[in-house]
Scaffold this motif. Structure first.
Motif, mmCIF file in Angstrom:
data_model
loop_
_atom_site.group_PDB
_atom_site.id
_atom_site.type_symbol
_atom_site.label_atom_id
_atom_site.label_comp_id
_atom_site.label_asym_id
_atom_site.label_seq_id
_atom_site.Cartn_x
_atom_site.Cartn_y
_atom_site.Cartn_z
ATOM 1 N N LEU A 156 44.396 38.075 42.721
ATOM 2 C CA LEU A 156 44.127 39.451 42.345
ATOM 3 C C LEU A 156 43.221 40.102 43.389
ATOM 4 O O LEU A 156 42.503 39.418 44.124
ATOM 5 C CB LEU A 156 43.464 39.524 40.969
ATOM 6 C CG LEU A 156 44.422 39.686 39.774
ATOM 7 C CD1 LEU A 156 45.340 38.480 39.642
ATOM 8 C CD2 LEU A 156 43.639 39.891 38.481
ATOM 9 N N ILE A 157 43.260 41.422 43.444
ATOM 10 C CA ILE A 157 42.487 42.196 44.412
ATOM 11 C C ILE A 157 41.463 43.046 43.663
ATOM 12 O O ILE A 157 41.797 43.716 42.682
ATOM 13 C CB ILE A 157 43.387 43.112 45.253
ATOM 14 C CG1 ILE A 157 44.509 42.305 45.920
ATOM 15 C CG2 ILE A 157 42.570 43.880 46.283
ATOM 16 C CD1 ILE A 157 44.033 41.295 46.929
ATOM 17 N N ALA A 158 40.226 43.025 44.130
ATOM 18 C CA ALA A 158 39.166 43.846 43.536
ATOM 19 C C ALA A 158 38.651 44.850 44.557
ATOM 20 O O ALA A 158 38.634 44.578 45.758
ATOM 21 C CB ALA A 158 38.017 42.975 43.038
ATOM 22 N N VAL A 159 38.238 46.002 44.068
ATOM 23 C CA VAL A 159 37.517 46.973 44.884
ATOM 24 C C VAL A 159 36.038 46.863 44.528
ATOM 25 O O VAL A 159 35.678 46.862 43.348
ATOM 26 C CB VAL A 159 38.023 48.407 44.643
ATOM 27 C CG1 VAL A 159 37.045 49.429 45.215
ATOM 28 C CG2 VAL A 159 39.390 48.596 45.273
ATOM 29 N N ALA A 160 35.196 46.746 45.540
ATOM 30 C CA ALA A 160 33.751 46.671 45.337
ATOM 31 C C ALA A 160 33.098 47.850 46.040
ATOM 32 O O ALA A 160 33.109 47.918 47.278
ATOM 33 C CB ALA A 160 33.195 45.359 45.880
ATOM 34 N N SER A 209 41.817 34.480 42.434
ATOM 35 C CA SER A 209 42.093 34.092 41.047
ATOM 36 C C SER A 209 43.146 33.006 40.958
ATOM 37 O O SER A 209 43.379 32.452 39.875
ATOM 38 C CB SER A 209 42.548 35.321 40.253
ATOM 39 O OG SER A 209 43.638 35.950 40.905
ATOM 40 N N ASP A 210 43.788 32.685 42.076
ATOM 41 C CA ASP A 210 44.789 31.619 42.089
ATOM 42 C C ASP A 210 44.164 30.254 42.323
ATOM 43 O O ASP A 210 44.871 29.242 42.374
ATOM 44 C CB ASP A 210 45.848 31.898 43.168
ATOM 45 C CG ASP A 210 45.237 32.172 44.539
ATOM 46 O OD1 ASP A 210 44.060 32.606 44.590
ATOM 47 O OD2 ASP A 210 45.917 31.953 45.552
ATOM 48 N N ILE A 211 42.834 30.190 42.478
ATOM 49 C CA ILE A 211 42.131 28.911 42.673
ATOM 50 C C ILE A 211 41.429 28.534 41.372
ATOM 51 O O ILE A 211 40.590 29.278 40.867
ATOM 52 C CB ILE A 211 41.101 29.007 43.817
ATOM 53 C CG1 ILE A 211 41.808 29.346 45.137
ATOM 54 C CG2 ILE A 211 40.310 27.717 43.938
ATOM 55 C CD1 ILE A 211 40.868 29.508 46.318
ATOM 56 N N ALA A 212 41.763 27.351 40.836
ATOM 57 C CA ALA A 212 41.197 26.923 39.553
ATOM 58 C C ALA A 212 39.771 26.414 39.692
ATOM 59 O O ALA A 212 38.917 26.708 38.850
ATOM 60 C CB ALA A 212 42.078 25.826 38.932
#
Length: 513
Positions: free
Chosen positions: A299-303, A330-333
């Motif tokens: 996933l991509i976040a804007v900060a 988010s693809d890393i557990a």
């Protein structure tokens, strides 16, 4: 007179029935520290009456030109009445945390009166049934339009109306005299400015692009030389990228800042902001996994990033912000591996291409004519054309690390709420205060009807980081860690979190980055 900057004005242009562009801070006070152990509504009104000169935004309103041919102006409100900006009520039964969140969300979902100065305050009493709140506590719900303020200037504004002790010592020295009122300019002058802005905008925009030309060329070369599989695949589609409705949702959880600092030390070079992003990423990952909606891609976040270049600029109203677009992995557990990846990404983003695009857009928008920006904003806020720029926004705003007061009552908790937009239906605001950091979640009723479950996901993500082995230990067991990368999500009972804290102890000033 003062004209709105392009960045300030854009928050007016993008406002619609479903996309209200005000921010809201929720401050919870314990009146037991006040003289007599009680604070009345009229006491708060008189306190604000004595602080009206701390910011010009409190007594000035907008003047918009016909057809938005140029950016609006701030003018003095000759009919200003403080009591029209302040109200109070009592939390309905059962007056518990859930009812509190519902009330806060509904208040945030109401539009401000755009014909008056763009702020208001609502005092909410009757919080006795909320765990962690002292008996008699009340909340101050403060709404301010985003065209007048950003995160950094909002933090300064609260400091300007707050006190250092219960005796009323101002946290920031009060101005000696009231600023001169903003008078309405002559129409001929406003039209002349609008014409000049429209004519000179193409030249100024070209200069802005030329200033970034070397960096743009470097970024393009890196992109072309990268292998196809290394190129960014873009923003994955999630429920957070759906259209929003007028009905917002709110919930929050508070963590101990010292625990956040301990977690930071588990990854060399990590910042508090990296930990915040890792918790947010872990929470979103768990939430989407439960709903069987987790994309394979990150996933991509804007900060948002404070773009002020010198100390003291926070006292000036308005927006001076840029933004970073960040992969939150988010693809890393594995939570430690996820934080390592976020640390590396934020380092690169701050210095290179992702931050570059935000700086370019910030600079270029200063030279777009008002009528053009207004028209483009209407297109971008239409759910049919809204761009998919990220999956969520995470805003980390450092606050004072000492107790603050107002009317003698001590501030014990604070939360932040922010605007949503079509295609961007999740905002996590993380202000810190006096040894705590809160995660305030703003979402939409259609997008996140089970917002309380998302809070549980954040608690588990925090607890996992607390018990996780350090990055050095992870390296020693790299084979197992690699296998765990795609394993079933580890569980936690969440017993190490704090939704609300007891009266915080005094700690040294901390810089949350």
């Amino acid at each position: 007179m003062q004209q709105l900057s392009a960045q300030d004005a854009q928050f007016l242009y993008i406002q619609s029935e479903t996309n209200l562009t005000h921010v809201m801070a929720v401050y919870v006070f314990d009146p037991s520290t006040a003289p007599g152990g009680k604070v009345r509504f009229k006491d708060i009104i008189e306190h604000m009456r004595g602080r009206l000169d701390v910011s010009p935004m409190l007594k000035r309103k907008l003047y918009r030109l016909p057809l938005d041919i140029d950016h609006p102006y701030w003018v003095h409100d000759e009919h200003f009445d403080l009591e029209m900006h302040m109200s109070h009520s009592r939390l309905p039964e059962p007056a518990d945390w859930r009812q509190f969140c519902i009330y806060v969300a509904r208040h945030h979902s109401k539009p401000l009166d755009m014909n008056r100065p763009l702020w208001d305050m609502h005092i909410l009493e009757g919080l006795d049934n909320i765990p962690g709140y002292k008996k008699g506590s009340y909340a101050l719900l403060t709404r301010i339009h985003h065209s007048t303020i950003d995160g950094a200037s909002a933090a300064h504004f609260f400091a300007a109306i707050a006190d250092l002790d219960n005796k009323g010592t101002p946290a920031i020295p009060l101005p000696e005299a009231s600023p001169e009122p903003d008078e309405l300019p002559e129409m001929s002058e406003m039209v002349s400015r609008a014409i000049n802005s429209t004519i000179t905008s193409p030249v100024k925009m070209s200069r802005a692009l030329m200033k970034f030309a070397p960096a743009l060329l470097s970024t393009a070369q890196k992109s072309l030389s990268s292998d196809d599989e290394e190129k960014d695949t873009g923003v994955p589609k999630t429920r957070f990228n759906n259209a929003v409705t007028p009905h917002k949702m709110f919930d929050a959880v508070t963590f101990d800042l010292e625990e956040i600092k301990k977690i930071r030390k588990k990854v060399d070079g990590a910042t508090i902001n990296d930990v915040v992003l890792t918790i947010a990423s872990g929470g979103v990952r768990k939430y989407l996994m439960k709903h069987k909606e987790l994309p394979k891609e990150s996933l991509i976040a804007v900060a948002p990033v404070n773009a002020r270049s010198r100390a003291g600029e926070e006292s000036e109203p308005g927006n001076k912000i840029s933004a970073m677009t960040i992969k939150i992995w988010s693809d890393i557990a594995n939570p430690i591996k996820r934080m390592e990846a976020i640390r590396d990404t934020t380092r690169e983003t701050k210095a290179a291409k992702s931050g570059l695009s935000a700086r370019i857009m910030t600079d270029i928008t200063q030279h777009v004519p008002g009528v053009t920006m207004s028209g483009v904003a209407r297109l971008m806020t239409d759910e049919r054309f809204a761009p998919k720029m990220s999956n969520l926004i995470v805003s980390n705003v450092p606050g004072p690390q000492i107790p603050m007061y107002m009317n003698g009552a001590q501030l014990t908790h604070q939360y932040g709420l922010a605007p949503l937009a079509h295609g961007m239906g999740l905002f996590i605001a993380t202000p810190s205060y006096n040894g705590t950091i809160s995660f305030g979640i703003t979402s939409d009723r259609q997008i996140m009807p089970d917002i309380d479950f998302f809070v549980e996901c954040l608690k588990k993500a925090f607890s996992e980081l607390q018990v996780a082995k350090t990055n050095r230990a992870v390296k020693k067991t790299s084979a197992r860690a690699s296998t765990a990368e795609h394993a079933v999500e580890p569980q936690s009972d969440g017993s190490n979190y704090r939704r609300v804290s007891k009266t915080p102890r005094r700690v040294k000033q901390s810089k949350a980055k």
